[in-house]
Every structure is written in C-alpha cells, then in structure tokens.
Design an enzyme around this catalytic site. Sequence first.
Site, mmCIF file in Angstrom:
data_model
loop_
_atom_site.group_PDB
_atom_site.id
_atom_site.type_symbol
_atom_site.label_atom_id
_atom_site.label_comp_id
_atom_site.label_asym_id
_atom_site.label_seq_id
_atom_site.Cartn_x
_atom_site.Cartn_y
_atom_site.Cartn_z
ATOM 1 N N SER A 194 -3.350 16.877 -30.030
ATOM 2 C CA SER A 194 -3.218 16.786 -31.482
ATOM 3 C C SER A 194 -4.557 17.051 -32.169
ATOM 4 O O SER A 194 -5.130 18.132 -31.993
ATOM 5 C CB SER A 194 -2.645 15.417 -31.854
ATOM 6 O OG SER A 194 -2.228 15.397 -33.193
ATOM 7 N N ASP A 252 8.483 18.976 -32.522
ATOM 8 C CA ASP A 252 7.270 18.314 -33.018
ATOM 9 C C ASP A 252 7.236 18.446 -34.530
ATOM 10 O O ASP A 252 7.021 19.532 -35.067
ATOM 11 C CB ASP A 252 6.035 18.966 -32.393
ATOM 12 C CG ASP A 252 4.744 18.219 -32.700
ATOM 13 O OD1 ASP A 252 4.717 17.455 -33.687
ATOM 14 O OD2 ASP A 252 3.767 18.396 -31.952
ATOM 15 N N HIS A 280 6.135 14.942 -30.552
ATOM 16 C CA HIS A 280 4.711 15.274 -30.632
ATOM 17 C C HIS A 280 3.929 14.971 -29.359
ATOM 18 O O HIS A 280 3.063 15.750 -28.957
ATOM 19 C CB HIS A 280 4.084 14.540 -31.816
ATOM 20 C CG HIS A 280 2.646 14.883 -32.063
ATOM 21 N ND1 HIS A 280 2.200 16.185 -32.188
ATOM 22 C CD2 HIS A 280 1.548 14.088 -32.214
ATOM 23 C CE1 HIS A 280 0.893 16.183 -32.408
ATOM 24 N NE2 HIS A 280 0.468 14.935 -32.415
#
Length: 273
Positions: free
Chosen positions: A107, A218, A248
């Site tokens: 991320s 996601d 995610h």
Amino acid sequence: MPDAREHVLDGTRGTVAVREWPHPRPRYLALLVHGYGEHAGRYEEVADVLVRHGASVWAPDHVGHGRSAGERVVIEDFEDVVTDVEAAAGLARAAHPGLPLVVVGHSMGGLVAARHAQRYGDTLAALVLSGPVIGAWETPGRLLAEAAVRGAVPKTPVSPAALSRDPAVGAAYAADPLVWHGPMKRPTLEAFVRTLETVAKGGDVGRLPILWLHGDDDRLVPLPGSRTGVERLSGGALTERVFPGARHEVFHETCKDEVFATLIRFLDTVLNR
C-alpha cells in the site's frame, strides 16, 4: 520461528523502531515496508513465511507510525521515509554482509518501496509490491479538494471490512492500539500527492525484478490506477498476479496461501539465477 527482536534507529525525524525476525543461517534479507496507519507488527505471518524460506526479515515502523517517534500518521516528506527504510536495510546488511536484499512494500509502503528502488535499486535483488499506492491514486487529491471547501480534512478512516474477506482480519485491525483509526492529515495527503508525481517522473528501475500482487476487489487502492504506476516503474522484468475477489491486504486474504506460494515461486526464480 524465533522471537522477534527490536532495534531503534536515529531516523531523519526522530527514533525509528525496527523489528527483526531472525534466521540462524539466512540466505537472503527481506525488508518489509508497511502501509499507512499500521505498523510492522501486522506482518508477523508474512515474516514467518519468509523466515521459513531462508530470510532474515527486517521491518521499520515509519515516522508517526507504530512504535516510532512523531505525530501520529504525519509524514511531511516521503523522501525522509525512504531514507529511514535504507537505514533499516543498513542494519540488516551489517548483521549479514553480502546477502541479497528483497524489499516488500504494501500500500503506502509500496509507494515508499518504489521510490526506494528508484534511489537504491542497484543494491536490491528484487522488489515486491502489494496493493501499491502508485500511479493514479485519487484519494489524496479528492480529500484535499474537500478540505479546501470544508476547511478540514474529512474524517474517512480506513474501513476494516475493506482489508480482507476474512472478518477476523478487520476485527484485529479495529482492536489494534498501534493502528491509527482517525482521519488522514493534511501534511501526509500533500506528501502523497508530491511523491506520486516524483515516482511517476523518476523513471523505471531497469531490470530489477518486480512482483506485483493485487486484489481485483481492492476498493482502497483500485487496481487500474496502480497498473499505470507499476508498468511505468518496471523496466521490463515484471511479474503480475491479480487475485479474483481479493480486497486490499492480499497477505491477509482468504487466498493468502496462494499469495504466499506466488511470492515464494518468484523469490526462488530471482534468488536461484
């Protein structure tokens, strides 16, 4: 797996806590770069997989995160975070000189890892990006635009349900006292915007092998936007794996066994060259 060890670095903006998952005779080093609002301790299972594969695993808590210094979730300049990540890599190399280093970024950590690869790619054996904030990520610009109208950044904390189809993951996240559960902050949003542009203009990383892992559901970092950035970053040595239905955090997903198998196959290919 041996118990984790804790180290403290003098970072660019205060002390940086670094977690080490040791291996008695490692054949490579793995550096885990965590995402926004979380901390290295959430990567225990990833570390376990890598240690069993032969890695000495290291993971810093970024400034403003976890056990590191700084106002919570405030990052004024991601270049400083990249510098701190390289300092953690230096700790790992000092402990085990001469071993190849793999960086795994998730991320926001994917953005940091991408920029780290642009700056230090000639020292790396491979780069792994999981749901990376890279390319066309609209969230920071949208929140800053709303803040300009409202006078404050909207309170939009990360939804635990967006992380994984496994409800236990969201429950653990919601109960974790080291996870930030409040709104994003203006300096961090502005730093995101600048660094997305910096990485976009920073060029590719040549023949550095990249593994890109992403869930096709996601909703925090949508896949199409990341694709733009990953393909621009790669110099041609890109392996891509998209997991149907995954959200995610693919390392915490219901298909995590498949994710870990993909990761290990990639590392075997890279390390056995």
